[in-house]
Structure formats: structure tokens, C-alpha cells
Design an enzyme around this catalytic site. Structure first.
Site, mmCIF file in Angstrom:
data_model
loop_
_atom_site.group_PDB
_atom_site.id
_atom_site.type_symbol
_atom_site.label_atom_id
_atom_site.label_comp_id
_atom_site.label_asym_id
_atom_site.label_seq_id
_atom_site.Cartn_x
_atom_site.Cartn_y
_atom_site.Cartn_z
ATOM 1 N N ASP A 135 -9.824 1.524 -4.098
ATOM 2 C CA ASP A 135 -9.081 1.536 -2.689
ATOM 3 C C ASP A 135 -8.552 2.952 -2.619
ATOM 4 O O ASP A 135 -8.882 4.027 -2.846
ATOM 5 C CB ASP A 135 -7.635 0.260 -3.043
ATOM 6 C CG ASP A 135 -7.632 -0.261 -1.753
ATOM 7 O OD1 ASP A 135 -7.155 0.753 -0.957
ATOM 8 O OD2 ASP A 135 -7.299 -1.529 -1.198
ATOM 9 N N ASN B 161 -5.142 3.522 8.307
ATOM 10 C CA ASN B 161 -5.423 3.088 7.025
ATOM 11 C C ASN B 161 -4.967 4.203 6.207
ATOM 12 O O ASN B 161 -3.897 4.912 6.007
ATOM 13 C CB ASN B 161 -6.643 3.306 6.635
ATOM 14 C CG ASN B 161 -6.763 2.117 5.277
ATOM 15 O OD1 ASN B 161 -6.248 0.780 5.393
ATOM 16 N ND2 ASN B 161 -7.396 2.220 4.355
ATOM 17 N N ARG C 256 -6.607 0.484 13.360
ATOM 18 C CA ARG C 256 -5.631 1.332 13.055
ATOM 19 C C ARG C 256 -5.874 2.270 11.987
ATOM 20 O O ARG C 256 -7.028 2.777 12.169
ATOM 21 C CB ARG C 256 -5.094 0.402 12.446
ATOM 22 C CG ARG C 256 -5.292 -0.109 10.833
ATOM 23 C CD ARG C 256 -4.756 -1.584 10.624
ATOM 24 N NE ARG C 256 -4.651 -1.821 9.473
ATOM 25 C CZ ARG C 256 -5.156 -1.214 8.443
ATOM 26 N NH1 ARG C 256 -5.538 -0.143 7.485
ATOM 27 N NH2 ARG C 256 -6.446 -2.491 7.216
ATOM 28 N N ASN D 109 -10.748 5.372 2.430
ATOM 29 C CA ASN D 109 -9.063 5.207 1.475
ATOM 30 C C ASN D 109 -8.336 6.649 0.636
ATOM 31 O O ASN D 109 -8.340 7.426 1.847
ATOM 32 C CB ASN D 109 -9.296 3.608 0.304
ATOM 33 C CG ASN D 109 -8.859 2.867 0.106
ATOM 34 O OD1 ASN D 109 -7.251 3.384 0.377
ATOM 35 N ND2 ASN D 109 -8.993 1.665 0.438
ATOM 36 N N GLU E 14 0.362 -0.880 0.294
ATOM 37 C CA GLU E 14 -0.249 0.086 0.137
ATOM 38 C C GLU E 14 0.471 1.062 -0.115
ATOM 39 O O GLU E 14 2.409 1.365 -0.133
ATOM 40 C CB GLU E 14 -1.356 -0.282 1.119
ATOM 41 C CG GLU E 14 -2.336 -0.390 0.945
ATOM 42 C CD GLU E 14 -3.662 0.520 -0.054
ATOM 43 O OE1 GLU E 14 -2.717 1.451 -0.921
ATOM 44 O OE2 GLU E 14 -4.012 0.004 0.277
#
Length: 318
Positions: free
Chosen positions: A220, A123, A121, A171, A28
Site C-alpha cells: 500500500d 487515491n 476518485r 499508491n 490513510e
């Protein structure tokens, strides 16, 4: 290896081989480090930051890896700081400054002023034109996914402000070339939202639907090119979409593995991260090439990222 294929109604590119294969669990956050002509990207599951020297003709031998003890989800350069020394990262509990020499990190600001929420968490996220860091939170890996996340705004001090709640998988965040539109992808809604962004104050208003994805996968991460197109990765569909500034699908890149996660421009080349797959989740090739980094020339340049402005009250070295 890649090739552009002519199709009048839809631009198409096809990528068949990886640029670099590190077998990421969840690749990522690709980011172009202009100072060193390197590409940084993360492996959220394996808690790693990878840096590959793009000047080296053999990328496999040009990788620096920093192993952390926290999920690291995104990185950015800090204004006035050499990225070879320190960068900012999205970590488990907020944003942190990572010392590239020691591999140690210190939190700049946490999502919560009270106790940390162990279920969450960070992202994806990005720095805005005012030098502030937008960063989403979501359910951590291995827990039941719930709409319990938020999108936070960090202004370089010790505080974080919640800008949107609740979200499930927040995202990428990005801006139009004129800096007047903010885009935000909410993966589980399969929607890219647009907002008015005030270039003077940084205020955000007028939320609207910019693009709704029609397909089995989820949008995404994305990047924006100099013409205002969004290059949107689609997780689960083996492709990246080129979406015009009017919100229309105008092109696509197909890849040989399903879980496509994010994109990053280096010149006219688009680098694409992917996530790992288990045996039985796809074809033998899809599984073998999962977690690799891909590259394709799309003939247009991307917008440069903005630099994070770290308050000297928080960090005198900045």
C-alpha cells in the site's frame, strides 16, 4: 507499546497497542506537519481529515477533525502558506486547497478538463522535488474495481497530465535521498516500480521493477528514510516491510491488525495508519484495533516531504 527484537538476518519490530484509536473506516495519508509538530491523516471512507498534536501527552484529547463532503485521500503543505491556514488535498475530482478555518475547499485542478468521471476518485500521491503533485485515481468505493485509473501530474496550474494509464490501485509515490529515483507502488500488481528522475528537469524515464511482493496482501503506502530504505505498508498482512535501496527485504514491523495502509516518519518514530475490519474478517483483537494509528521507533529518520508550488495565476494568496 513496541519493542525491537534482534534477528540478524531480518530486523524486526513488534507493535502491540495503538497510539490513537479513532476507528477509521480507511485511515490513510499520514503527513508530518512540522510547523505545528502535528500529524495529519485522513479517513477516506468517512471523508475526514484528522490532525493530532504530538506535543500533547494525551493524543485522544489533542485531535482536530475536519469533516468534508468528498473523499479526501492525501494532504500536503503549500510553499509559502501556513499549514494552519491552508493545505492541499487529494479529493474526488482532483486536487483542492482546503481552508483549515472554515473547512471549505476549492479545486485547484481537476483530473479531467471535460466532465468529471463519477466512477473515479483520487487515491495516494505526493509532491515531487519540483513542487508538482503526483496523484493517482482509482475506482471509487462501492463500485466494481476496474483497471480504469491513472497517475496524474499537477504542476500548480489548472491542468493535469496523465503519466500512466491504466492502473487499478495506484499508491504511494516517493523519491530516493539523492532525488534521482522515483518509486511508485501499484498495489494490484504487488509491485514497486523505479524510474530515473531528472533532478534538473523533473523528467521521468527508464521504468523498471524495483520490488515484487510475495504474499497474500498488497503493498500500500510507503515512506523513504534518509538511508534510502522504503518502509512499505502491506494491506492484509499486519505488517510494514523495510526494503533496502537495492530492493531487498531487510526488516519488518508486525502489527495487531491486518489492514495496514501507510507510514510516516516523525523523527525516528514511524507512524502507521490502518483500515477498519468487519466482524468475522479477523480475530477479535484484529477487528477491535482496526482503523487505529500506531507508532514505533525504528532508529532512523525519514526524508522531509516537498512543498507544493501553487501558481499565483491560480491562487494569488500563495
Amino acid at each position: 507499546m513496541s519493542s525491537a527484537e534482534a534477528k540478524p538476518e531480518l530486523q524486526q519490530w513488534r507493535v502491540t497497542e495503538p497510539f490513537l484509536h479513532l476507528h477509521c473506516g480507511l485511515g490513510e495519508g499520514p503527513y508530518y506537519e512540522a510547523a505545528t509538530h502535528s500529524l495529519r491523516f485522513v479517513d477516506i471512507k468517512k471523508k475526514r481529515v484528522h490532525i493530532v498534536d504530538l506535543s500533547n501527552p494525551n493524543p485522544e484529547s489533542a485531535v482536530e477533525t475536519i469533516q468534508l463532503d468528498t473523499p479526501v485521500t492525501v494532504t500536503a503543505d503549500i510553499e509559502g502558506v501556513d499549514p494552519r491556514d491552508r493545505i492541499v488535498i487529494g479529493a474526488k475530482y482532483g486536487i483542492a486547497a482546503l481552508d483549515r478555518h472554515t473547512g471549505k475547499y476549492e479545486y485547484i485542478a481537476r483530473f479531467s478538463a471535460d466532465a468529471d468521471n463519477e466512477r473515479l476518485r483520487s487515491n495516494d500521491g505526493a509532491v515531487d522535488p519540483h513542487g508538482r503533485f503526483w496523484l493517482g485515481t482509482m475506482t471509487d468505493i462501492g463500485l466494481d474495481l476496474q483497471p480504469e485509473g491513472s497517475v496524474f501530474l499537477f504542476d500548480g496550474t489548472r491542468t493535469a497530465r496523465s503519466m500512466r494509464h491504466p492502473v487499478t490501485i495506484p499508491n504511494s509515490v516517493g523519491w530516493s535521498p539523492d532525488g534521482r529515483t522515483l518509486y511508485f507502488t501499484h498495489s494490484t500488481e504487488r509491485t514497486i516500480f523505479g524510474f530515473d528522475y531528472d533532478p534538473d528537469t523533473g523528467d521521468v524515464a527508464n521504468e523498471r521493477v524495483f520490488y515484487v511482493h510475495d504474499g497474500p496482501g498488497e503493498p500500500d503506502g510507503f515512506r523513504v528514510d534518509v538511508d534510502g530504505n522504503l518502509w512499505q505498508a502491506v494491506y492484509g498482512e499486519s505488517r510494514v516491510l523495510k526494503i533496502s535501496k537495492e530492493g531487498k527485504l531487510v526488516g519488518e514491523i508486525t502489527l495487531p491488525t491486518k489492514n495496514v495502509t501507510c507510514t510516516q516518519f516523525v523523527g525516528t518514530e514511524l507512524f502507521i495508519t490502518t483500515a477498519g475490519m468487519q466482524e468475522g474478517e479477523g480475530t477479535e483483537e484484529e477487528v477491535e484495533l482496526s482503523g487505529a494509528l500506531f507508532r514505533v521507533d525504528v532508529g532512523v529518520k525519514g526524508l522531509d516531504p516537498f512543498l507544493f508550488k501553487l501558481s499565483k495565476v491560480v491562487d494569488p494568496e500563495s
